[in-house]
Design a protein around this motif. Structure first.
Motif, PDB file in Angstrom:
ATOM      1  N   SER A  42       0.835  -1.192   0.000  1.00  0.00           N
ATOM      2  CA  SER A  42       0.000   0.000   0.000  1.00  0.00           C
ATOM      3  C   SER A  42       0.875   1.249   0.000  1.00  0.00           C
ATOM      4  O   SER A  42       2.093   1.184   0.026  1.00  0.00           O
ATOM      5  N   ARG A  84      -5.551   0.518  -2.330  1.00  0.00           N
ATOM      6  CA  ARG A  84      -5.569  -0.539  -1.297  1.00  0.00           C
ATOM      7  C   ARG A  84      -5.582   0.073   0.100  1.00  0.00           C
ATOM      8  O   ARG A  84      -6.299  -0.397   0.995  1.00  0.00           O
ATOM      9  N   GLN A  85      -4.795   1.124   0.283  1.00  0.00           N
ATOM     10  CA  GLN A  85      -4.763   1.787   1.581  1.00  0.00           C
ATOM     11  C   GLN A  85      -6.113   2.415   1.896  1.00  0.00           C
ATOM     12  O   GLN A  85      -6.588   2.347   3.040  1.00  0.00           O
ATOM     13  N   ARG A  88      -8.502  -0.262   3.091  1.00  0.00           N
ATOM     14  CA  ARG A  88      -8.126  -0.741   4.423  1.00  0.00           C
ATOM     15  C   ARG A  88      -8.523   0.265   5.498  1.00  0.00           C
ATOM     16  O   ARG A  88      -8.921  -0.111   6.603  1.00  0.00           O
ATOM     17  N   LEU A  91     -12.173  -0.113   6.304  1.00  0.00           N
ATOM     18  CA  LEU A  91     -12.390  -1.227   7.223  1.00  0.00           C
ATOM     19  C   LEU A  91     -12.036  -0.856   8.661  1.00  0.00           C
ATOM     20  O   LEU A  91     -12.660  -1.342   9.607  1.00  0.00           O
ATOM     21  N   ASP A 152     -10.199  -7.938  -4.356  1.00  0.00           N
ATOM     22  CA  ASP A 152      -9.900  -9.095  -3.518  1.00  0.00           C
ATOM     23  C   ASP A 152     -10.832  -9.120  -2.302  1.00  0.00           C
ATOM     24  O   ASP A 152     -11.853  -8.430  -2.269  1.00  0.00           O
ATOM     25  N   GLY A 153     -10.472  -9.907  -1.305  1.00  0.00           N
ATOM     26  CA  GLY A 153     -11.306 -10.026  -0.124  1.00  0.00           C
ATOM     27  C   GLY A 153     -11.403  -8.747   0.683  1.00  0.00           C
ATOM     28  O   GLY A 153     -12.470  -8.413   1.234  1.00  0.00           O
ATOM     29  N   ASP A 154     -10.297  -8.001   0.790  1.00  0.00           N
ATOM     30  CA  ASP A 154     -10.329  -6.729   1.521  1.00  0.00           C
ATOM     31  C   ASP A 154     -11.276  -5.737   0.853  1.00  0.00           C
ATOM     32  O   ASP A 154     -12.023  -5.021   1.527  1.00  0.00           O
ATOM     33  N   PHE A 155     -11.217  -5.697  -0.468  1.00  0.00           N
ATOM     34  CA  PHE A 155     -12.109  -4.783  -1.196  1.00  0.00           C
ATOM     35  C   PHE A 155     -13.563  -5.137  -0.917  1.00  0.00           C
ATOM     36  O   PHE A 155     -14.388  -4.268  -0.616  1.00  0.00           O
ATOM     37  N   ALA A 157     -14.850  -6.792   1.619  1.00  0.00           N
ATOM     38  CA  ALA A 157     -15.199  -6.506   3.016  1.00  0.00           C
ATOM     39  C   ALA A 157     -15.451  -5.020   3.217  1.00  0.00           C
ATOM     40  O   ALA A 157     -16.383  -4.621   3.939  1.00  0.00           O
ATOM     41  N   ALA A 158     -14.628  -4.172   2.578  1.00  0.00           N
ATOM     42  CA  ALA A 158     -14.815  -2.731   2.708  1.00  0.00           C
ATOM     43  C   ALA A 158     -16.114  -2.274   2.048  1.00  0.00           C
ATOM     44  O   ALA A 158     -16.811  -1.397   2.572  1.00  0.00           O
ATOM     45  N   GLU A 161     -18.920  -2.998   4.350  1.00  0.00           N
ATOM     46  CA  GLU A 161     -18.949  -2.021   5.435  1.00  0.00           C
ATOM     47  C   GLU A 161     -19.510  -0.686   4.952  1.00  0.00           C
ATOM     48  O   GLU A 161     -20.301  -0.037   5.649  1.00  0.00           O
TER      49      GLU A 161
END
Length: 423
Positions: A42, A84-85, A88, A91, A152-155, A157-158, A161
């Motif tokens: 990031s 990406r940052q 994150r 989240l 990806d998974g982080d995207f 999940a965000a 949210e």
């Protein structure tokens, strides 16, 4: 990695030497002075003269660079790292508007009160548009580069949210726990009613505590931010369909929220002005009250074609534009050196460079655009950079020596004028 791309843009560009110099300096300013690569995949992007990364500003700072060719891929790598940052950070806390480089507890004001404390949070002013800008940048990144590694998974999940917050804030009075108080005597820095904001009724729109200027909303349904939400919800529909086909419930919720917000805009956000006809209000409360104004911070009413909510020839937009760029809008100022949109965030009679750039980006009048380019040449106070606001009678008096987002939007306007704007 930027020099060659800037050279290509300026090659045979019909611009004055001053504008070419400003374009080059403003483009390089963001990459060389605000970007920090982190040790993971990031990156962190300072807003400029404040040691924090704004979700909104970072999206606006980088959007212009997606108009450049990048054969090496290094520039696109950097943009992807910032995105990406951003997700994150969402989240970590979707109600925070500006974040620290690390979880060090630094903050704008130690007296702030909210229902949640987070050492990553520089400032916890919930702004609906802050959740929209990262989605916009991710979508444009995908479309311009063809890269899909962000999704990806982080995207996901965000996004979940983000949609959860949208749903809650459609019912702010009943469901939201958010409040914000900064007891410093500055009215626009804090929310009334014990930090909850003035009471609102249900409209289908999404409540916002603060404007893009970081000033408190007078009424909780900020129309430009809700219009931006409609746009990015459309982007999310496309992203979900392409990369997360199994998320049928989430896709359905995204579609429902988009329809509800748009219906609320149509029902509550259009007012009849005695001089301009049907125009968009800036804010409403869903209880019959409206705030008729425009502020220079993006998203603004003037910026609606820029955020791709409507076309420039849309009738209600054109009526609203005429109001926004008139003395009937109490935040439009005219002086001996310049005229344009200002903001309650800065003193009266201060015109914002960002407002001038958005006026140009949404104009189809070449004479108007040429005059705006001239204003940029003559109001930079000899710095070859843009600022936040400057005194309309004396551009050497200005706020913010270093404001990266404003520099980037100016560069987008220049790209439009030389026929090289892709977004």
């Amino acid at each position: 990695m930027i020099d060659n791309a800037v050279d290509q843009v300026l090659e045979r560009a019909n611009l004055s030497d001053k504008l070419k110099r400003m374009f080059r300096k403003c483009m390089l300013n963001t990459i060389t002075t605000t970007l920090v690569q982190k040790k993971d995949d990031s990156a962190f992007l300072f807003t400029g003269d404040i040691p924090a990364m704004w979700l909104r500003d970072s999206g606006g700072q980088l959007r212009v660079f997606l108009n450049l060719d990048d054969p090496s891929g290094k520039l696109y790598d950097v943009i992807g790292a910032v995105i990406r940052q951003q997700f994150r950070y969402i989240l970590l806390d979707p109600y925070t508007n500006a974040f620290n480089f690390a979880g060090n507890g630094n903050c704008w004001s130690a007296i702030d009160k909210s229902e949640r404390q987070n050492p990553w949070s520089w400032e916890r002013k919930y702004e609906l548009d802050s959740l929209c800008f990262p989605v916009e940048l991710a979508y444009f990144y995908w479309k311009q580069t063809g890269r899909v590694d962000l999704f990806d998974g982080d995207f996901l999940a965000a996004v979940k949210e983000l949609i959860r917050v949208f749903r809650v804030e459609q019912h702010h009075e009943e469901q939201s726990e958010y409040f914000f108080i900064r007891d410093n005597g500055i009215e626009q820095d804090s929310l009334p009613n014990d930090g909850r904001g003035i009471k609102v009724g249900y409209t289908g729109m999404i409540w916002s505590a603060f404007r893009p200027s970081d000033d408190a909303c007078e009424y909780g349904y900020l129309l430009p931010a809700n219009m931006f939400a409609v746009v990015i919800l459309g982007y999310l529909e496309e992203i979900m369909t392409a990369f997360y086909p199994e998320e049928t419930d989430l896709l359905g919720t995204i579609t429902d929220v988009k329809k509800e917000v748009q219906a609320g805009i149509v029902e509550f956000g259009i007012v009849e002005h005695p001089k301009y006809g049907k125009i968009y209000a800036y804010e409403v409360d869903g209880l019959g009250n409206s705030n008729i104004m425009d502020d220079t911070g993006v998203p603004s009413l003037l910026s609606l074609p820029y955020i791709k909510y409507c076309d420039t020839d849309d009738a209600i937009y054109q009526n609203t534009r005429r109001f926004s760029l008139s003395k009937d809008n109490r935040y439009y100022f005219e002086g001996t050196a310049a005229k344009g949109l200002g903001s309650p965030h800065t003193p009266p009679e201060y015109v914002w460079h960002m407002g001038l750039a958005i006026q140009g980006l949404t104009s189809t009048d070449e004479e108007e655009c040429q005059e705006l380019l001239r204003l940029f040449e003559t109001t930079d106070a000899g710095t070859d950079l843009t600022h936040e606001g400057f005194l309309a009678d004396d551009p050497t008096i200005y706020t913010r020596e270093w404001f990266s987002w404003s520099n980037s939007i100016f560069c987008e306007f220049v790209l439009k004028e030389i026929g090289k704007l892709k977004l």
